[in-house]
Design a protein around this motif. Structure first.
Motif, PDB file in Angstrom:
ATOM      1  N   ALA A  12       0.842  -1.206   0.000  1.00  0.00           N
ATOM      2  CA  ALA A  12       0.000   0.000   0.000  1.00  0.00           C
ATOM      3  C   ALA A  12       0.872   1.248   0.000  1.00  0.00           C
ATOM      4  CB  ALA A  12      -0.918  -0.020   1.214  1.00  0.00           C
ATOM      5  N   THR A  13       1.482   1.534  -1.145  1.00  0.00           N
ATOM      6  CA  THR A  13       2.408   2.661  -1.244  1.00  0.00           C
ATOM      7  C   THR A  13       1.747   3.945  -1.716  1.00  0.00           C
ATOM      8  OG1 THR A  13       2.986   1.874  -3.465  1.00  0.00           O
ATOM      9  CG2 THR A  13       4.431   1.192  -1.651  1.00  0.00           C
ATOM     10  N   GLY A  43      11.476   7.052  11.203  1.00  0.00           N
ATOM     11  CA  GLY A  43      10.486   6.208  11.870  1.00  0.00           C
ATOM     12  C   GLY A  43       9.236   5.954  11.065  1.00  0.00           C
ATOM     13  N   ALA A  44       9.151   6.465   9.838  1.00  0.00           N
ATOM     14  CA  ALA A  44       7.929   6.328   9.034  1.00  0.00           C
ATOM     15  C   ALA A  44       8.100   5.254   7.965  1.00  0.00           C
ATOM     16  CB  ALA A  44       7.561   7.663   8.406  1.00  0.00           C
ATOM     17  N   ASN A  45       8.541   4.079   8.378  1.00  0.00           N
ATOM     18  CA  ASN A  45       8.714   2.968   7.441  1.00  0.00           C
ATOM     19  C   ASN A  45       7.877   1.779   7.897  1.00  0.00           C
ATOM     20  OD1 ASN A  45       9.468   0.975   5.686  1.00  0.00           O
ATOM     21  ND2 ASN A  45      11.662   1.075   6.104  1.00  0.00           N
ATOM     22  N   PRO A  46       6.635   1.674   7.444  1.00  0.00           N
ATOM     23  CA  PRO A  46       5.785   0.558   7.869  1.00  0.00           C
ATOM     24  C   PRO A  46       6.194  -0.778   7.257  1.00  0.00           C
ATOM     25  CG  PRO A  46       4.666   1.835   6.194  1.00  0.00           C
ATOM     26  CD  PRO A  46       5.930   2.575   6.513  1.00  0.00           C
ATOM     27  N   ALA A 101       8.847   2.736   1.457  1.00  0.00           N
ATOM     28  CA  ALA A 101       8.503   3.746   2.459  1.00  0.00           C
ATOM     29  C   ALA A 101       8.628   5.147   1.872  1.00  0.00           C
ATOM     30  CB  ALA A 101       9.392   3.599   3.685  1.00  0.00           C
ATOM     31  N   ALA A 102       9.653   5.352   1.021  1.00  0.00           N
ATOM     32  CA  ALA A 102       9.810   6.641   0.342  1.00  0.00           C
ATOM     33  C   ALA A 102       8.621   6.915  -0.569  1.00  0.00           C
ATOM     34  CB  ALA A 102      11.111   6.660  -0.452  1.00  0.00           C
ATOM     35  N   LEU A 103       8.115   5.884  -1.253  1.00  0.00           N
ATOM     36  CA  LEU A 103       6.961   6.073  -2.124  1.00  0.00           C
ATOM     37  C   LEU A 103       5.691   6.377  -1.333  1.00  0.00           C
ATOM     38  CD1 LEU A 103       8.865   5.024  -4.361  1.00  0.00           C
ATOM     39  CD2 LEU A 103       6.877   3.903  -5.351  1.00  0.00           C
ATOM     40  N   LEU A 104       5.572   5.801  -0.148  1.00  0.00           N
ATOM     41  CA  LEU A 104       4.412   6.089   0.688  1.00  0.00           C
ATOM     42  C   LEU A 104       4.400   7.558   1.114  1.00  0.00           C
ATOM     43  CD1 LEU A 104       1.916   5.162   2.250  1.00  0.00           C
ATOM     44  CD2 LEU A 104       3.439   4.461   4.118  1.00  0.00           C
ATOM     45  N   TYR A 105       5.546   8.075   1.528  1.00  0.00           N
ATOM     46  CA  TYR A 105       5.626   9.503   1.867  1.00  0.00           C
ATOM     47  C   TYR A 105       5.430  10.351   0.609  1.00  0.00           C
ATOM     48  CZ  TYR A 105       7.535  14.040   3.103  1.00  0.00           C
ATOM     49  OH  TYR A 105       7.711  15.397   3.275  1.00  0.00           O
ATOM     50  N   HIS A 106       6.033   9.917  -0.477  1.00  0.00           N
ATOM     51  CA  HIS A 106       5.919  10.617  -1.753  1.00  0.00           C
ATOM     52  C   HIS A 106       4.455  10.736  -2.167  1.00  0.00           C
ATOM     53  CE1 HIS A 106       7.136  11.889  -5.759  1.00  0.00           C
ATOM     54  NE2 HIS A 106       6.450  10.914  -6.304  1.00  0.00           N
TER      55      HIS A 106
END
Length: 543
Positions: free
Chosen positions: A248-249, A384-387, A417-422
């Motif tokens: 779920a990115t 810390g934002a890497n699920p 995780a970078a794509l989720l923030y992106h």
């Protein structure tokens, strides 16, 4: 056999062994970085060292000087071969290719250190090979001839032939310029010249603006208009849930798609034709045309047509700033830390986007240049934002089954995780353009990446990859509000080339000009797909 011949036999064997060992080591290292006849050319340039080893040197001091000179000479060729082999292995590129020279010209000391921290494993392997070669060359360089000896019949003609071929090599300019000292000196000068050219391009920008004005571009749609163009870095569409990825990115982009329906089109077969940023952006904004054709620049056309242009970026990048950003009316670079691997997060740009959207200008083009998922991946999202950290799921199991190493699997977790923030940043730019501005005005939003990224998709590698299809697979998404014409049926399934993106941008800006074309506009009725020529084999551009 005479007593003299017998006494010289061990020294003779030692010298022959030294020449053979040094020659074999050099030939192996040269062959790592060159192919075909260039291997022979480089070996001919290196052969004087072998001849000198066979030449008797009696004095201890002269012997030490020869040992040192031969070792340094041989190490020059060894270092050249190892560097070339590293570039071929990692990037399928020669050091004088535009890919490598652009990257070197666009790199500073901090970015070099950051690159080293990510790729130290591969560099350690090649450094180990160079160290082993250096020890072997040093050992055998000490065994050169110390006294006159009776050589086998075949040795003297062979040494004479080596000297003759070496002389020809040094007299021939095409051969001579391959010598490591000459090649890397000229390479350094080329990189410096490239960097200097980027640092002073005001004349080229003035020319681009004048060329755009001469084309007399006009806006064919009346009323206020805004286009937000979001260009990101190193995003592979295969890692986006929007494109069917199993992690779920991209939850927010999926939510936008569910809400907007046909107003938001996802181009599912989008490709870049470049695997690095500088050439990709040049193609995007210059309509995929070479410089000798004097192409228009999208930003210059927009300004000539009456748009106010913003360029806001999270990149501290002199090449991009000089070639593109400085064509804008307003330039805002929020990342003040040198090096594209700086820790500035893309969310820092959202306030800039809001301010630009609130500007009273009638027509606005807002270019938002994000870091996206440019390595280091771990710096592209908040701490810390890497699920996905240490998550054992289908993606992890698939990577392990494919034989991907632990460090590549870890990079995939960080990349996702970078794509989720992106996703949160990109989605917010879309939300802002949807909600800020006159309700009766035309608004559009386009999102695409400059190139892809290999993170264990086709090989056990993480990073830029001109040698795999993952380096070219990109996302492209377009939204237009109800003031625009609906998309034609099947638009989302059309294959799309990022080097043709300028034609689609011009359509979103509703600009027409002398020299306009429609067959490369992915939104146009007359779109005609032509498959690009990539340095990798692609089974289908429609997958």
């Amino acid at each position: 056999m005479s007593a003299t011949a017998k006494s010289s036999s061990p020294a003779q064997r030692s010298t022959l062994l030294a020449c053979a060992a040094v020659g074999a080591t050099l030939l192996m290292l040269i062959a790592l970085g060159h192919d075909g006849r260039r291997v022979a050319q480089l070996f001919a340039l290196a052969s004087p060292a072998l001849v000198w080893l066979a030449w008797p040197v009696r004095g201890a001091r002269a012997h030490r000087v020869r040992t040192c000179v031969v070792w340094l000479w041989a190490m020059g060729f060894a270092l050249d071969g190892v560097i070339r082999a590293y570039l071929l292995d990692g990037y399928q590129a020669a050091p004088d290719s535009s890919l490598i020279q652009s990257a070197a010209a666009n790199t500073n000391s901090r970015e070099g250190a950051e690159y080293l921290s990510m790729h130290w494993r591969a560099m350690l392997v090649w450094s180990g090979a160079l160290l082993a070669a250096g020890l072997a060359l040093g050992r055998f360089a000490q065994r050169g001839a110390r006294q006159a000896m009776a050589w086998p019949r075949w040795a003297v003609p062979l040494l004479c032939l080596a000297l003759l071929v070496s002389t020809v090599a040094y007299l021939s300019k095409p051969w001579r310029r391959l010598h490591p000292v000459l090649f890397w000196s000229q390479w350094s000068q080329s990189v410096q010249a490239l960097r200097a050219g980027w640092a002073d391009q005001q004349q080229q920008r003035d020319t681009a603006l004048a060329r755009a004005a001469a084309a007399a571009p006009v806006v064919v749609q009346e009323g206020p208009a805004t286009l937000v163009l979001v260009i990101t870095d190193s995003i592979n569409r295969d890692n986006m849930a929007l494109y069917g990825y199993r992690r779920a990115t991209t939850p927010r982009l999926l939510a936008h798609k569910a809400q907007l329906g046909d107003q938001m089109v996802v181009l599912r077969n989008a490709w870049s034709v470049d695997a690095s940023t500088v050439p990709s952006l040049r193609n995007m904004f210059n309509f995929g045309l070479p410089p000798e054709q004097e192409p228009q620049h999208v930003l210059a056309l927009a300004r000539a047509a009456g748009y106010k242009v913003w360029w806001m970026s999270n990149h501290d990048d002199v090449a991009i700033e000089q070639q593109h950003a400085r064509l804008a009316d307003v330039v805002d670079i929020v990342n003040r830390t040198p090096g594209r691997a700086g820790a500035s997060l893309d969310g820092e740009l959202l306030d800039c986007v809001r301010e630009a959207l609130e500007d009273p200008a009638e027509r606005k083009l807002i270019v938002v240049h994000l870091m996206g998922a440019h390595p280091h991946y771990v710096l592209r999202f908040p701490a810390g934002a890497n699920p996905f950290d240490d998550q054992v799921d289908d993606v992890e199991a698939g990577l392990e089954k494919s034989g991907r190493s632990a460090w590549v699997r870890r990079f995939r977790q960080e990349y996702d995780a970078a794509l989720l923030y992106h996703d949160s940043v990109v989605s917010e730019t879309l939300q802002l353009v949807r909600t800020i501005g006159r309700a009766d005005g035309y608004r559009a939003w386009m999102y695409l990446s400059d190139h892809g990224q290999e993170v264990g998709h086709g090989s056990n590698h993480a990073g830029h990859s001109p040698s795999t299809a993952s380096g070219y697979r990109i996302p492209t998404v377009i939204w237009r509000n109800s003031a625009a014409e609906p998309y034609r049926a099947g638009t989302g399934d059309r294959p799309f080339r990022a080097d043709w993106a300028g034609w689609t941008m011009a359509d979103l800006l509703n600009i027409r000009w002398t020299g306009d074309a429609t067959d490369r506009n992915a939104l146009g009725e007359g779109y005609r797909w032509v498959a690009p020529v990539l340095p990798v084999k692609v089974s289908s551009f429609e997958d």
